[in-house]
Design a protein around this motif. Sequence first.
Motif, PDB file in Angstrom:
ATOM      1  N   LEU B 102       0.863  -1.186   0.000  1.00  0.00           N
ATOM      2  CA  LEU B 102       0.000   0.000   0.000  1.00  0.00           C
ATOM      3  C   LEU B 102       0.898   1.235   0.000  1.00  0.00           C
ATOM      4  N   ASP B 103       0.739   2.046  -1.022  1.00  0.00           N
ATOM      5  CA  ASP B 103       1.557   3.252  -1.129  1.00  0.00           C
ATOM      6  C   ASP B 103       0.864   4.393  -0.395  1.00  0.00           C
ATOM      7  N   GLN B 104       1.485   4.854   0.679  1.00  0.00           N
ATOM      8  CA  GLN B 104       1.016   6.011   1.436  1.00  0.00           C
ATOM      9  C   GLN B 104      -0.447   5.927   1.881  1.00  0.00           C
ATOM     10  N   PRO B 105      -0.809   4.821   2.517  1.00  0.00           N
ATOM     11  CA  PRO B 105      -2.199   4.697   2.967  1.00  0.00           C
ATOM     12  C   PRO B 105      -2.441   5.545   4.209  1.00  0.00           C
ATOM     13  N   ARG B 106      -3.602   6.175   4.294  1.00  0.00           N
ATOM     14  CA  ARG B 106      -3.883   7.070   5.409  1.00  0.00           C
ATOM     15  C   ARG B 106      -5.179   6.730   6.131  1.00  0.00           C
ATOM     16  N   ASN B 107      -6.148   6.213   5.398  1.00  0.00           N
ATOM     17  CA  ASN B 107      -7.459   5.960   6.014  1.00  0.00           C
ATOM     18  C   ASN B 107      -7.390   4.687   6.859  1.00  0.00           C
ATOM     19  N   MET B 108      -7.526   4.863   8.164  1.00  0.00           N
ATOM     20  CA  MET B 108      -7.307   3.740   9.078  1.00  0.00           C
ATOM     21  C   MET B 108      -8.360   2.645   8.931  1.00  0.00           C
ATOM     22  N   GLY B 109      -9.598   3.056   8.697  1.00  0.00           N
ATOM     23  CA  GLY B 109     -10.642   2.054   8.510  1.00  0.00           C
ATOM     24  C   GLY B 109     -10.339   1.187   7.295  1.00  0.00           C
ATOM     25  N   ASN B 110      -9.900   1.809   6.219  1.00  0.00           N
ATOM     26  CA  ASN B 110      -9.532   1.047   5.026  1.00  0.00           C
ATOM     27  C   ASN B 110      -8.377   0.089   5.306  1.00  0.00           C
ATOM     28  N   ILE B 111      -7.356   0.559   6.009  1.00  0.00           N
ATOM     29  CA  ILE B 111      -6.192  -0.301   6.262  1.00  0.00           C
ATOM     30  C   ILE B 111      -6.607  -1.526   7.092  1.00  0.00           C
ATOM     31  N   GLY B 112      -7.415  -1.293   8.116  1.00  0.00           N
ATOM     32  CA  GLY B 112      -7.881  -2.409   8.930  1.00  0.00           C
ATOM     33  C   GLY B 112      -8.694  -3.410   8.113  1.00  0.00           C
ATOM     34  N   THR B 113      -9.591  -2.886   7.288  1.00  0.00           N
ATOM     35  CA  THR B 113     -10.409  -3.764   6.443  1.00  0.00           C
ATOM     36  C   THR B 113      -9.531  -4.548   5.473  1.00  0.00           C
ATOM     37  N   ILE B 114      -8.509  -3.902   4.932  1.00  0.00           N
ATOM     38  CA  ILE B 114      -7.602  -4.581   4.000  1.00  0.00           C
ATOM     39  C   ILE B 114      -6.846  -5.710   4.714  1.00  0.00           C
ATOM     40  N   ILE B 115      -6.422  -5.479   5.938  1.00  0.00           N
ATOM     41  CA  ILE B 115      -5.712  -6.525   6.693  1.00  0.00           C
ATOM     42  C   ILE B 115      -6.625  -7.738   6.913  1.00  0.00           C
ATOM     43  N   ARG B 116      -7.869  -7.452   7.286  1.00  0.00           N
ATOM     44  CA  ARG B 116      -8.835  -8.540   7.471  1.00  0.00           C
ATOM     45  C   ARG B 116      -9.050  -9.305   6.159  1.00  0.00           C
ATOM     46  N   THR B 117      -9.152  -8.570   5.054  1.00  0.00           N
ATOM     47  CA  THR B 117      -9.363  -9.211   3.754  1.00  0.00           C
ATOM     48  C   THR B 117      -8.145 -10.041   3.344  1.00  0.00           C
ATOM     49  N   MET B 118      -6.940  -9.500   3.603  1.00  0.00           N
ATOM     50  CA  MET B 118      -5.702 -10.245   3.298  1.00  0.00           C
ATOM     51  C   MET B 118      -5.735 -11.623   3.945  1.00  0.00           C
ATOM     52  N   VAL B 119      -6.009 -11.637   5.247  1.00  0.00           N
ATOM     53  CA  VAL B 119      -6.019 -12.913   5.967  1.00  0.00           C
ATOM     54  C   VAL B 119      -7.108 -13.818   5.399  1.00  0.00           C
ATOM     55  N   GLY B 120      -8.221 -13.224   5.021  1.00  0.00           N
ATOM     56  CA  GLY B 120      -9.315 -14.002   4.430  1.00  0.00           C
ATOM     57  C   GLY B 120      -8.911 -14.708   3.145  1.00  0.00           C
ATOM     58  N   PHE B 121      -8.010 -14.095   2.383  1.00  0.00           N
ATOM     59  CA  PHE B 121      -7.608 -14.697   1.116  1.00  0.00           C
ATOM     60  C   PHE B 121      -6.174 -15.247   1.151  1.00  0.00           C
TER      61      PHE B 121
END
Lengths: 242, 242
Positions: B102-121
């Motif tokens: 992730l290049d320069q991510p700032r939105n914390m809700g998005n980052i958390g959701t992305i981490i959850r999705t990563m583990v899901g896949f």
Amino acid sequence: MKDPKLKRYDKDFEYSYAFGTYPTIDLLKSKPEKVLKVLLKQEGFGSEGVNEIVALCEEKGIKYEVNDRVIDKLSVKENTYSIGVFEKYECEIDKNSNHIVLDQPRNMGNIGTIIRTMVGFGFKDLILIKPAADIFDPTIVRSAMGALFSINFKYYDSIEGYSNEFPLHNKYLFMLNGAKNIEEVPFKSPYALVFGTESAGLSDEYAKLGESVYIKHEKDIDSLNLSVAVGIALYKSSLNKL
Amino acid sequence: MKDPKLKRYDKDFEYSYAFGTYPTIDLLKSKPEKVLKVLLKQEGFGSEGVNEIVALCEEKGIKYEVNDRVIDKLSVKENTYSIGVFEKYECEIDKNSNHIVLDQPRNMGNIGTIIRTMVGFGFKDLILIKPAADIFDPTIVRSAMGALFSINFKYYDSIEGYSNEFPLHNKYLFMLNGAKNIEEVPFKSPYALVFGTESAGLSDEYAKLGESVYIKHEKDIDSLNLSVAVGIALYKSSLNKL
């Protein structure tokens, strides 16, 4: 509707707000007849977005005013140059198109993101089963980033009420223990994609309404985030549409 | 690390908090050696989740205490029955696995959701290019819903720094004007999926780092929400993995 004295949004208001330049532009383009007025901040003048707002207001005969004080009072975020004040409205669901059904959605950020994703994948009709969040809440308007004004939405008291009104729609029910992997589902139009709440999903009894579908993921997480699951489903179904 | 006097989180702290019963359980299971202590609320006792926390703490010799006052002081949400206090840690990225960048991510809700999705896949390695949000901020911990504790993450000063360290990873750069539709891309392991900021995406010059890819959507929206785009990309690439 008379010119209201503007206060912080409450769900009982007959009007709501689109905060920010681009949501205001989308409002002016998609629902000009609902716009009560547009508020602008002095410092925004000269920017491309505000210039476009002024041009749209003049073209459509919509009132706009510079009012920094009221914008600061109503905004929750800094640097809001524009607020579109609009009368709430009702919509009719298109009976020939494909539908998205959210059962008892509550998280406003998710609902806004889902609306934006719907428009991205060509879906225009959203059904909300009560109890559900207020779609005109500025939090939803903002997270939909203007997309709210180009969809139709309607609230129903129950999934059965919706289902009875649209019996010809093939219902695909997204459930953790669905019967079919989404990869193997040909989505037959007209159809409805149905999703449960973030916390509990759809209960097993919903499966009788149509075909139950799952998105395969590792057991290390309980479920995908609702807006991610809906995003994958809309993407896949719009590719596999028959 | 000595027992700290607990205050509202600040990014300069050497420790952070996992709020809520299930994130605390995931913390105790995945990173027990980093847990400083667990705080519990009196009224949570007897619930299945709190029982599991107590059992895990006893099994692993981790201190727990009932402290309603401190929980109320630290929590941002109501009904928090449990807080896991943990020492921050660093990770090493697995050089044989597939990466998410992730290049320069700032939105914390998005980052958390992305981490959850990563583990899901099935993805376990996350690279963040600075400037980027603080991954230990409780907002991210919470929106990742415990998944943070089962991934590796690492910050880099630039995409080139990352790319030079992992030259064998095939880079797939997600861009609105990418060269290839994601449907036509066979993802060759080891690979890295690279995403830009929510507001600006990846600039054109990134395309030289690998293969640029787009997710087709209607022009009615500027872009998909970042966490939705990443969700679709992780889902598709884990299906089309070679």
